[in-house]
Design a protein around this motif. Structure first.
Motif, PDB file in Angstrom:
ATOM      1  N   THR A 128      -3.243   2.019  -3.563  1.00  0.00           N
ATOM      2  CA  THR A 128      -3.528   3.070  -2.599  1.00  0.00           C
ATOM      3  C   THR A 128      -4.015   2.472  -1.283  1.00  0.00           C
ATOM      4  O   THR A 128      -4.280   1.271  -1.197  1.00  0.00           O
ATOM      5  CB  THR A 128      -4.556   4.061  -3.161  1.00  0.00           C
ATOM      6  OG1 THR A 128      -5.749   3.360  -3.519  1.00  0.00           O
ATOM      7  CG2 THR A 128      -3.998   4.792  -4.393  1.00  0.00           C
ATOM      8  N   HIS A 129      -4.171   3.318  -0.283  1.00  0.00           N
ATOM      9  CA  HIS A 129      -4.572   2.868   1.060  1.00  0.00           C
ATOM     10  C   HIS A 129      -5.916   2.156   1.059  1.00  0.00           C
ATOM     11  O   HIS A 129      -6.178   1.326   1.913  1.00  0.00           O
ATOM     12  CB  HIS A 129      -4.609   4.050   2.033  1.00  0.00           C
ATOM     13  CG  HIS A 129      -5.638   5.074   1.670  1.00  0.00           C
ATOM     14  ND1 HIS A 129      -6.929   5.005   2.111  1.00  0.00           N
ATOM     15  CD2 HIS A 129      -5.546   6.164   0.882  1.00  0.00           C
ATOM     16  CE1 HIS A 129      -7.609   6.023   1.618  1.00  0.00           C
ATOM     17  NE2 HIS A 129      -6.799   6.745   0.869  1.00  0.00           N
ATOM     18  N   ARG A 178       0.840  -1.204   0.000  1.00  0.00           N
ATOM     19  CA  ARG A 178       0.000   0.000   0.000  1.00  0.00           C
ATOM     20  C   ARG A 178       0.873   1.252   0.000  1.00  0.00           C
ATOM     21  O   ARG A 178       1.903   1.301   0.672  1.00  0.00           O
ATOM     22  CB  ARG A 178      -0.907   0.024   1.230  1.00  0.00           C
ATOM     23  CG  ARG A 178      -2.044  -0.945   1.124  1.00  0.00           C
ATOM     24  CD  ARG A 178      -3.004  -0.776   2.306  1.00  0.00           C
ATOM     25  NE  ARG A 178      -4.144  -1.661   2.166  1.00  0.00           N
ATOM     26  CZ  ARG A 178      -4.245  -2.838   2.761  1.00  0.00           C
ATOM     27  NH1 ARG A 178      -3.286  -3.273   3.545  1.00  0.00           N
ATOM     28  NH2 ARG A 178      -5.318  -3.579   2.573  1.00  0.00           N
ATOM     29  N   GLU A 179       0.422   2.246  -0.787  1.00  0.00           N
ATOM     30  CA  GLU A 179       1.077   3.556  -0.860  1.00  0.00           C
ATOM     31  C   GLU A 179       2.509   3.481  -1.383  1.00  0.00           C
ATOM     32  O   GLU A 179       3.339   4.319  -1.064  1.00  0.00           O
ATOM     33  CB  GLU A 179       1.044   4.259   0.508  1.00  0.00           C
ATOM     34  CG  GLU A 179      -0.354   4.478   1.045  1.00  0.00           C
ATOM     35  CD  GLU A 179      -1.213   5.378   0.170  1.00  0.00           C
ATOM     36  OE1 GLU A 179      -0.744   6.452  -0.239  1.00  0.00           O
ATOM     37  OE2 GLU A 179      -2.370   4.993  -0.115  1.00  0.00           O
TER      38      GLU A 179
END
Length: 128
Positions: free
Chosen positions: A44-45, A26-27
């Motif tokens: 993404t988150h 994530r991220e």
């Protein structure tokens, strides 16, 4: 079977299975070679996955997967690791050209089928 798409148009797209969702942090970005095309993938988150060209349009280096993932309001973004231009991960549009003429990133549609991440490339290049 649930399929999510992060693309606005899928006409003339050939799909290529690239990796599992679990394999993407994530991220963070990850680079992939998809049917000869260098792609930067970003998770993404909220577990959406975006794909853009790996080539930084300002420096000419294949480094976009090393960019800094963030947001501008509700817009998922990546900042180039070279000169720090900020791009919208959904459209590829340059949100902050850092004093230069704006240039966009090419984006690619992404399908999530369970844990499998597939990237769509234009035309009939291999895949399913």
């Amino acid at each position: 079977m649930t399929i999510e798409t992060t693309a606005t148009s899928e006409l003339g797209v050939t799909w290529h299975e690239v990796c599992t969702l679990k394999s993407l942090s994530r991220e963070r970005g990850a680079a992939a070679l998809v049917a000869g095309t260098q792609v930067a993938l970003f998770r993404t988150h909220d577990d959406r996955v975006f794909a853009v060209q790996q080539l930084d349009p300002f420096s000419g280096a294949n480094v976009m997967s090393r960019g800094i993932v963030g947001t501008r309001g509700d817009v998922p973004t990546v900042a180039s690791p070279m000169y720090k231009q900020v791009f919208d991960l959904r459209t590829g549009g340059c949100l902050d050209p850092v004093g230069k003429e704006p240039r966009a990133l090419q984006t690619f549609p992404v399908h999530l089928d369970g844990d499998i991440v597939s990237v769509g490339l234009p035309g009939g290049q291999g895949g399913r």
